[in-house]
Design a protein around this motif. Structure first.
Motif, mmCIF file in Angstrom:
data_model
loop_
_atom_site.group_PDB
_atom_site.id
_atom_site.type_symbol
_atom_site.label_atom_id
_atom_site.label_comp_id
_atom_site.label_asym_id
_atom_site.label_seq_id
_atom_site.Cartn_x
_atom_site.Cartn_y
_atom_site.Cartn_z
ATOM 1 N N ARG A 6 0.853 -1.178 0.000
ATOM 2 C CA ARG A 6 0.000 0.000 0.000
ATOM 3 C C ARG A 6 0.894 1.234 0.000
ATOM 4 N N GLU A 8 0.386 4.275 -0.853
ATOM 5 C CA GLU A 8 -0.147 5.542 -0.351
ATOM 6 C C GLU A 8 0.054 5.668 1.159
ATOM 7 N N ARG A 266 -5.040 6.730 -3.996
ATOM 8 C CA ARG A 266 -4.211 5.523 -3.922
ATOM 9 C C ARG A 266 -3.632 5.129 -5.274
#
Length: 372
Positions: A6, A8, A266
């Motif tokens: 992930r 972001e 994202r």
């Protein structure tokens, strides 16, 4: 880059760390410039990266805790992740004090009780020996809450939502009581410090991150069922809070908006480019940056104080100093934090020797039903 990462979240960590460093850059310029972020219009939200770190922590821990994790293994793994670098920088403060007793970071007292509380990351009313370590006291209490959930009711969906309720309730009570969101002057007992940490508005930040992860992909009716009573609880706390004591709530709300903005972006932040790689590296190094930046800025400010620089140099000095603090933090991450972390991961030497519990296993991503 691994598709499952992930990115972001690393951007968020990088943003939070950079914001904290920038807000502490007054240490660099206070000897030659009258401008101070701590006295500017931004002061109420200065170092907002702290609340953002707590929200990200709530989200990430909710994402990583698996159904097979036990309370003891989870808590040991998380605390041992913090201790090596925290002990290193705490020991640097102690060593400097021994060389130059007149120097005090955050005015700490080198008595045995304060030393023990600091190295064990126990709650304190004031600052620990390493001033920035006060946030870790709240972080460890959050870990303790998750560990107690795992040890008692497990990690099922009901247990996870129950923890969100518990964290929100503790934070709401702290807000209603006017509990300080941060260190306060004075000694106090360990029990009193523990209570002010447990019933603290910061619990709302952990609850927000945890709840966002738990409610991702849920139906609107279920979202309303969970969020409406929690919202009513917060409204009660805001109503009961003493006059002028709502700033912790506004800070967490502001950090929550930043958090939501990064999550919404994202896919844009997953692009492979130089900026993305830099931000991901800063995010990965955010813990080392957070622990080390005060040393860089404080030492730099003391050095610049001898040169009689004009006040017009304030902005460029801040920018260069912030960049240097970030670079030093990255260097500590690459040289120390990352290699030590490898020892703590599955297959690392300490685990192979049986000195550490099994690593925390990631929880499966929420199942999202297809429309129709």
């Amino acid at each position: 880059m691994q598709p499952s990462r992930r990115l972001e979240l690393q951007w968020l960590r990088a943003f939070a760390a950079s914001e904290v460093v920038l807000c502490h850059s007054d240490l660099l310029t206070k000897h030659f410039s009258d401008f101070a972020i701590a006295r500017s219009w931004y002061q109420p939200f200065s170092a907002l990266g702290v609340e953002l770190f707590f929200i990200v922590s709530g989200y990430v821990i909710a994402m990583r805790v698996g159904t097979k994790d036990t309370g003891g293994s989870f808590f040991a793994a998380r605390v041992l992740r913090l201790l090596p670098m925290y002990w290193l920088f705490t020991s640097i403060v102690v060593a400097v004090y021994l060389v130059k007793p007149a120097w005090h970071l955050m005015g700490f007292s080198p008595d045995p009780i304060s030393m023990a509380k600091t190295y064990l990351i126990l709650p304190q009313q004031g600052f620990p020996i390493l001033g920035v370590g006060w946030t870790l006291e709240h972080e460890v209490l959050f870990y303790l809450g998750v560990a107690l959930m795992l040890a008692t009711v497990g990690s099922g969906r009901g247990a996870r939502l129950g923890l969100a309720w518990l964290l929100t309730g503790l934070g709401a009570i702290g807000l209603a009581l006017g509990s300080p969101a941060g260190p306060i002057a004075g000694g106090g007992t360990l029990g009193a410090a523990f209570l002010t940490h447990v019933f603290n508005p910061f619990m709302l930040a952990f609850a927000l991150g945890w709840l966002v992860r738990e409610l991702e992909g849920r139906k609107p009716a279920e979202l309303a069922l969970q969020l409406l009573p929690l919202t009513l609880l917060l409204l009660w706390a805001a109503w009961e809070a003493p006059a002028g004591k709502l700033m912790p709530l506004w800070r967490i709300a502001a950090a929550g908006l930043v958090f939501a903005g990064f999550l919404l972006c994202r896919h844009a932040l997953e692009k492979e480019n130089r900026l993305g790689r830099t931000m991901v590296l800063l995010g990965e190094a955010s813990f080392s940056i957070y622990l080390s930046h005060w040393f860089v800025l404080s030492a730099g400010g003391k050095l610049l104080g001898h040169f009689g620089m004009p006040a017009s140099y304030d902005l460029p000095v801040r920018l260069v100093g912030v960049a240097l603090a970030l670079a030093v933090g990255v260097a500590f991450y690459v040289a120390l934090e990352k290699p030590v972390d490898r020892w703590l991961r599955p297959g690392g030497r300490l685990r192979s020797f049986g000195l550490l519990p099994p690593a925390v296993t990631p929880a499966p991503a929420p199942i999202r039903k297809k429309p129709g």
